[in-house]
Scaffold this motif. Structure first.
Motif, mmCIF file in Angstrom:
data_model
loop_
_atom_site.group_PDB
_atom_site.id
_atom_site.type_symbol
_atom_site.label_atom_id
_atom_site.label_comp_id
_atom_site.label_asym_id
_atom_site.label_seq_id
_atom_site.Cartn_x
_atom_site.Cartn_y
_atom_site.Cartn_z
ATOM 1 N N PRO A 191 1.006 -1.299 -0.027
ATOM 2 C CA PRO A 191 -0.070 0.083 0.150
ATOM 3 C C PRO A 191 0.916 1.254 0.023
ATOM 4 N N GLU A 192 2.026 1.307 0.505
ATOM 5 C CA GLU A 192 2.687 2.311 0.797
ATOM 6 C C GLU A 192 3.533 2.700 -0.738
ATOM 7 N N ASP A 193 3.361 1.891 -1.750
ATOM 8 C CA ASP A 193 3.755 1.974 -3.072
ATOM 9 C C ASP A 193 2.788 3.078 -3.750
ATOM 10 N N THR A 194 1.511 3.051 -3.137
ATOM 11 C CA THR A 194 0.623 4.136 -3.827
ATOM 12 C C THR A 194 1.077 5.342 -3.904
ATOM 13 N N ALA A 195 1.064 5.853 -5.365
ATOM 14 C CA ALA A 195 1.617 7.134 -5.524
ATOM 15 C C ALA A 195 1.533 7.497 -7.176
ATOM 16 N N VAL A 196 1.726 8.593 -7.665
ATOM 17 C CA VAL A 196 1.795 8.900 -8.852
ATOM 18 C C VAL A 196 3.308 8.765 -9.414
ATOM 19 N N TYR A 197 3.476 7.986 -10.378
ATOM 20 C CA TYR A 197 4.819 7.519 -10.975
ATOM 21 C C TYR A 197 5.208 8.512 -12.007
ATOM 22 N N TYR A 198 6.359 9.093 -11.950
ATOM 23 C CA TYR A 198 6.857 9.792 -13.098
ATOM 24 C C TYR A 198 8.118 9.197 -13.878
ATOM 25 N N CYS A 199 7.937 9.359 -15.304
ATOM 26 C CA CYS A 199 9.396 8.939 -15.865
ATOM 27 C C CYS A 199 9.960 10.356 -16.061
ATOM 28 N N VAL A 200 11.363 9.998 -15.954
ATOM 29 C CA VAL A 200 12.397 11.295 -16.371
ATOM 30 C C VAL A 200 13.427 10.866 -17.350
ATOM 31 N N ALA A 201 13.825 11.497 -17.980
ATOM 32 C CA ALA A 201 14.896 11.444 -19.050
ATOM 33 C C ALA A 201 15.991 12.516 -18.864
ATOM 34 N N TYR A 202 17.225 12.280 -19.037
ATOM 35 C CA TYR A 202 18.397 13.221 -19.084
ATOM 36 C C TYR A 202 18.825 13.382 -20.341
ATOM 37 N N GLN A 203 18.825 14.332 -21.115
ATOM 38 C CA GLN A 203 19.482 14.653 -22.260
ATOM 39 C C GLN A 203 20.139 15.753 -22.317
ATOM 40 N N ARG A 204 21.654 15.557 -22.480
ATOM 41 C CA ARG A 204 22.534 16.631 -22.123
ATOM 42 C C ARG A 204 22.255 17.418 -21.108
ATOM 43 N N GLY A 205 22.117 16.627 -19.885
ATOM 44 C CA GLY A 205 21.954 17.340 -18.507
ATOM 45 C C GLY A 205 20.807 17.841 -18.201
ATOM 46 N N ALA A 206 19.755 17.936 -19.016
ATOM 47 C CA ALA A 206 18.543 18.450 -18.860
ATOM 48 C C ALA A 206 17.458 17.673 -18.486
ATOM 49 N N PRO A 207 16.757 17.435 -17.439
ATOM 50 C CA PRO A 207 15.794 16.499 -17.270
ATOM 51 C C PRO A 207 14.179 16.930 -17.915
ATOM 52 N N TYR A 208 13.721 15.746 -18.442
ATOM 53 C CA TYR A 208 12.429 15.790 -19.343
ATOM 54 C C TYR A 208 11.385 14.826 -18.270
ATOM 55 N N TRP A 209 10.376 15.475 -18.250
ATOM 56 C CA TRP A 209 9.301 14.688 -17.457
ATOM 57 C C TRP A 209 7.920 14.095 -18.054
ATOM 58 N N GLY A 210 7.477 12.938 -17.766
ATOM 59 C CA GLY A 210 6.166 12.607 -18.085
ATOM 60 C C GLY A 210 5.147 13.320 -17.440
ATOM 61 N N GLN A 211 3.957 13.116 -17.747
ATOM 62 C CA GLN A 211 2.908 13.322 -16.940
ATOM 63 C C GLN A 211 2.570 12.705 -15.937
ATOM 64 N N GLY A 212 3.002 11.731 -15.589
ATOM 65 C CA GLY A 212 2.693 10.684 -14.416
ATOM 66 C C GLY A 212 1.443 9.778 -14.851
ATOM 67 N N THR A 213 1.678 8.771 -13.888
ATOM 68 C CA THR A 213 0.687 7.835 -13.998
ATOM 69 C C THR A 213 0.299 7.232 -12.623
ATOM 70 N N GLN A 214 -0.908 7.127 -12.418
ATOM 71 C CA GLN A 214 -1.240 6.625 -10.999
ATOM 72 C C GLN A 214 -1.211 5.149 -10.611
ATOM 73 N N VAL A 215 -0.371 4.829 -9.459
ATOM 74 C CA VAL A 215 -0.495 3.471 -9.162
ATOM 75 C C VAL A 215 -1.331 3.508 -7.682
ATOM 76 N N THR A 216 -2.380 2.738 -7.663
ATOM 77 C CA THR A 216 -2.923 2.548 -6.191
ATOM 78 C C THR A 216 -2.914 1.109 -5.779
ATOM 79 N N VAL A 217 -2.250 0.887 -4.644
ATOM 80 C CA VAL A 217 -2.260 -0.504 -4.148
ATOM 81 C C VAL A 217 -3.251 -0.654 -3.039
ATOM 82 N N SER A 218 -4.323 -1.517 -3.115
ATOM 83 C CA SER A 218 -5.071 -1.848 -2.133
ATOM 84 C C SER A 218 -4.776 -2.767 -1.149
ATOM 85 N N SER A 219 -4.966 -2.452 0.335
ATOM 86 C CA SER A 219 -4.598 -3.720 1.165
ATOM 87 C C SER A 219 -5.717 -4.751 1.500
#
Length: 115
Positions: free
Chosen positions: A87-115
């Motif tokens: 359950p503590e893994d529940t969060a919005v998960y974001y992807c990141v990519a570093y190109q020439r030192g600059a970070p680029y982010w995705g919009q995020g995807t929700q993961v919900t873990v039910s107990s």
């Protein structure tokens, strides 16, 4: 610039598995490090895992042994295989990519873990 699109989030029961995907708009051969972060409600965004262009991986202590990051440069995609979810893994998960030192982010995807 790099555009990232995550997929694979959703609702899963504790102990279950989920695989997240992050597709990049450009060849990942031009990207050094890619990774995943997550942000739970009321908490700061935190590192989950990263992988370099050489395949070197790094994991947060909280996910070691349960999560696996990988990348497929032929498909311009990075994956996060999540097993033994808690359950503590529940969060919005974001992807990141570093190109020439600059970070680029995705919009995020929700993961919900039910107990």
């Amino acid at each position: 610039q790099v555009q990232l699109v995550e997929s694979g989030g959703g609702l899963v029961q504790a102990g279950g598995s989920r695989r997240l995907s992050c597709a990049a708009s450009t060849s990942t051969f031009s990207i050094n490090t890619m990774g995943w972060y997550r942000q739970a409600p009321g908490k700061q965004r935190e590192l989950v895992a990263t992988i370099t262009s050489f395949g070197t991986t790094n994991y947060a202590d909280s996910v070691k042994g349960r999560f696996t990051i990988s990348r497929d440069n032929a498909k311009n995609t990075v994956y996060l295989q999540m097993n033994s979810l808690k359950p503590e893994d529940t969060a919005v998960y974001y992807c990141v990519a570093y190109q020439r030192g600059a970070p680029y982010w995705g919009q995020g995807t929700q993961v919900t873990v039910s107990s």
